[in-house]
Each structure stands twice: as C-alpha cells, then as structure tokens.
Design an enzyme around this catalytic site. Structure first.
Site, short mmCIF file in Angstrom:
data_model
loop_
_atom_site.label_atom_id
_atom_site.label_comp_id
_atom_site.label_asym_id
_atom_site.label_seq_id
_atom_site.Cartn_x
_atom_site.Cartn_y
_atom_site.Cartn_z
N GLY A 78 0.85 -1.18 0.00
CA GLY A 78 0.00 0.00 0.00
C GLY A 78 0.88 1.23 0.00
N CYS A 119 11.39 1.47 -4.14
CA CYS A 119 11.74 1.27 -2.73
C CYS A 119 12.98 0.40 -2.56
CB CYS A 119 10.57 0.68 -1.96
SG CYS A 119 9.18 1.81 -1.72
N TYR A 148 9.37 -3.77 2.86
CA TYR A 148 8.87 -3.82 1.48
C TYR A 148 10.00 -3.76 0.45
CZ TYR A 148 6.20 -2.38 -2.67
OH TYR A 148 5.66 -2.29 -3.93
N LYS A 191 -2.08 5.76 -1.97
CA LYS A 191 -0.86 6.55 -2.11
C LYS A 191 -1.22 8.03 -2.22
CE LYS A 191 1.86 2.78 -3.97
NZ LYS A 191 2.80 2.33 -5.03
N LYS A 199 -8.90 13.99 0.05
CA LYS A 199 -8.93 14.99 1.10
C LYS A 199 -9.49 16.32 0.59
CE LYS A 199 -5.16 13.05 3.88
NZ LYS A 199 -3.79 13.23 4.43
N THR A 220 9.77 15.13 -1.88
CA THR A 220 9.53 15.10 -3.32
C THR A 220 9.39 13.67 -3.84
OG1 THR A 220 11.93 15.23 -3.67
CG2 THR A 220 10.66 17.29 -3.83
N ARG A 285 12.74 11.53 -3.99
CA ARG A 285 12.88 10.38 -4.90
C ARG A 285 12.39 10.77 -6.28
NH1 ARG A 285 9.95 5.31 -2.81
NH2 ARG A 285 11.92 4.99 -1.67
#
Length: 326
Positions: A78, A119, A148, A191, A199, A220, A285
């Site tokens: 997730g 990741c 992960y 994500k 939101k 970022t 990233r």
C-alpha cells in the site's frame, strides 16, 4: 500458438488495467487474486478469474498451468502508511514470487515479468528533496526501504538467478508511484495522489476547510499515470532488457506542489496542517530515465496535472455514489 498470459494480482490497481489491455490485444488472460471477486478493482468477465492465495506453492502451480507468460504484480502492499507499519506482511510477499518462479520453470513458461519498486533504492541517496534521479545502479550497495523494499530487491535477484540457472526469460521493472482511476483512494493503503484527491474532495463535497499533510510537504516524488505504466510493462516484457530498469516519470514535485495541482483542479484552496510524526518515507525520490530511453527510445511523459484531473474526477464519482468497497 495462442497467446495466453497469467496476471497475478489482477484484482489490484495495476493488474486490473493490465488484464484489460492484454485481453484487448487478443490474449487469453487468466486473472488471479486472493481477494474475493467482489473486492477486485476491475473484474473482466471475458477473462478466466480465479481467487487463489499465491503465497501457497500449490496455488501458484494451479494458476500458471496452461499459460505461457506470467505477469507478477501480486504483493501485500500500500502507501507509506501501510508499508511502514506492516513490514513482515510486506516481506511475506517473497513467497508469491518464489513459488510463481518455480511454477514457471516447471510448467514451460516462456516469459516472466516481475513488478519491483523504487523502494529498492539505497536510502542514503534519497535524503535531499532535490533528488537528481535514481539510476538503476543506485540499488547497490543495498540499503532498501525496510521490509517492502528488501523483499522487492531479493525477488529481483531471484528473477535474475532463475534466468541464469534455468533459462527462464525474466524481466523486472522498478515502478515509481503509479496512480490513476480504479485504484485505492481511502482505507490506509492509498498513495499520495489518491489521498490528496480524496482529502480535497472532502472539502468540495462535505465542507471541510482544511487538509492534513503527512510531513512538512516538502518531500519530493514523481508520479506515473497508469496508462503509461501498462505501456511500459508491455514494452519491457517483450524487450531484450535483462537487468532491472526504472519505470516512472521524471516529473518530480513536492507534496505541497501536488496539493497545489489538485486545488487548481477543484477550484478552491484548503487550510493546510502538517503532521510531522506521520509516515513520510524518504526525503526525495525521482526516476532517472536515461537507461529506458537508451533501450526503448521511450519513457513515461504524460503530464502529472492531466493524470490528476482524470483521477480526481473518478474518485469524485466514487465518493458521490458511495461505492467504495475497499
């Protein structure tokens, strides 16, 4: 020979889109996920849909049997809020890829695609918001996202060694933040793009006047629209690229800038509050697309604002119709 492909994790966001594309391309498609069919993001009636837990070896052999290509997108994962708090669950996904590779080796699969992640990259190269872009070589020396990221990196190595030792053609893409319609938008696994849409829609639909942002909002990322993700998967699968390769946009934005984009789509602004104790991941990233451009003469380029508009509009319909099943 009839083109027959297995999509593992087909009840998920990317898997649902990929299954539809393969079917439209003339493939016979077997879709497998452990979730009940009622909780699949997309359910394609013209595919062979199976509910199987691919952590179990025998289920992987059942899923692969009779199919010549495997796309493994199955994982327990997730957004940052999930992976920072479910490290063991994330690492257990190693069983899925391991058992699928064994089944592919034993049942005559011709090509195997593995969905890895940004990741896997060394965390020490992601401490600055002004990230120049992560090159594929930056995964080593290894210091992956705890849980992960380590599972993804290990599974990449498994693919490599199954290719070297058994002659199974494997392809690996490192995804950078995929987003778009027909994905998770609340419940804790969503994500950042979907979370920001939801939101701000809570302001538009329910009159909320503030938005809570995890971290200081200056961290970022780059975000890749789902259609280009699917296109990239297929390009990489049928290429000669033997090493893991980035699949992501290099249009890097801060989380605050991402909120700006969604506010512009919505046509209004909310008061921002910041939760500095919330999970926020690495500081910066981005995807370096030098290698994919070299190999394919292509890289994701769909504008973030356009993809966010499509995502916002889709999530708005879900919220109005109250059809969130996830």
């Amino acid at each position: 020979m009839k083109k027959r492909a297995l999509v593992a994790g087909a009840g998920g966001f990317i898997g649902g889109h990929l299954s539809r594309k393969l079917k439209d391309m003339g493939y016979e498609v077997r879709c497998v996920d452990k979730k009940p069919l009622t909780k699949w993001y997309q359910l394609h009636d013209d595919c062979d849909n199976l509910v199987l837990d691919l952590n179990l070896k025998e289920n992987c052999y059942t899923a692969v049997n009779g199919y010549y290509e495997v796309f493994n997108l199955a994982a327990d994962m997730g957004g940052m809020g999930f992976i920072e708090n479910h490290k063991a669950d994330c690492m257990l996904s190693v069983l899925i890829n391991t058992h699928l590779l064994m089944a592919a080796r034993d049942l005559g699969v011709t090509r195997f695609f593995y969905a890895s992640s940004a990741c896997v990259y060394n965390g020490d190269k992601q401490t600055d918001v002004d990230n120049p872009g992560l090159k594929e070589e930056d995964a080593y020396p290894a210091l992956a996202e705890d849980g992960y990221g380590w599972e993804k990196l290990f599974s990449e190595r498994m693919c490599r060694h199954f290719m070297e030792d058994f002659g199974l053609t494997t392809r690996v893409a490192r995804f950078h933040n995929v987003f778009g319609p027909y994905g998770t938008w609340d419940g804790g696994r969503e994500k950042a793009p979907a979370a920001m849409c939801r939101k701000i829609l809570e302001g538009e639909l329910y009159g909320k006047d503030e938005i809570n942002i995890w971290g200081d909002g200056e961290q970022t990322r780059s975000f890749m629209y789902i259609d280009e993700c699917v296109e990239g998967i297929l390009k990489i699968m049928y290429s000669d690229i033997e090493e893991p390769i980035n699949l992501g946009s290099d249009e890097m934005v801060s989380i605050n800038e991402l909120v700006n984009i969604v506010e512009k789509i919505a046509g209004f602004k909310l008061k921002r509050t910041y939760d500095l104790d919330a999970p926020k991941g690495v500081r910066g990233r981005n995807s370096d697309n030098t290698l994919i451009k070299k190999y394919l003469g292509w890289a994701p380029s769909y504008p973030l604002k356009d993809g966010m508009k499509k995502t916002y509009d889709w999530i708005k319909i879900q919220m109005i119709n109250n059809t969130n099943r996830f």
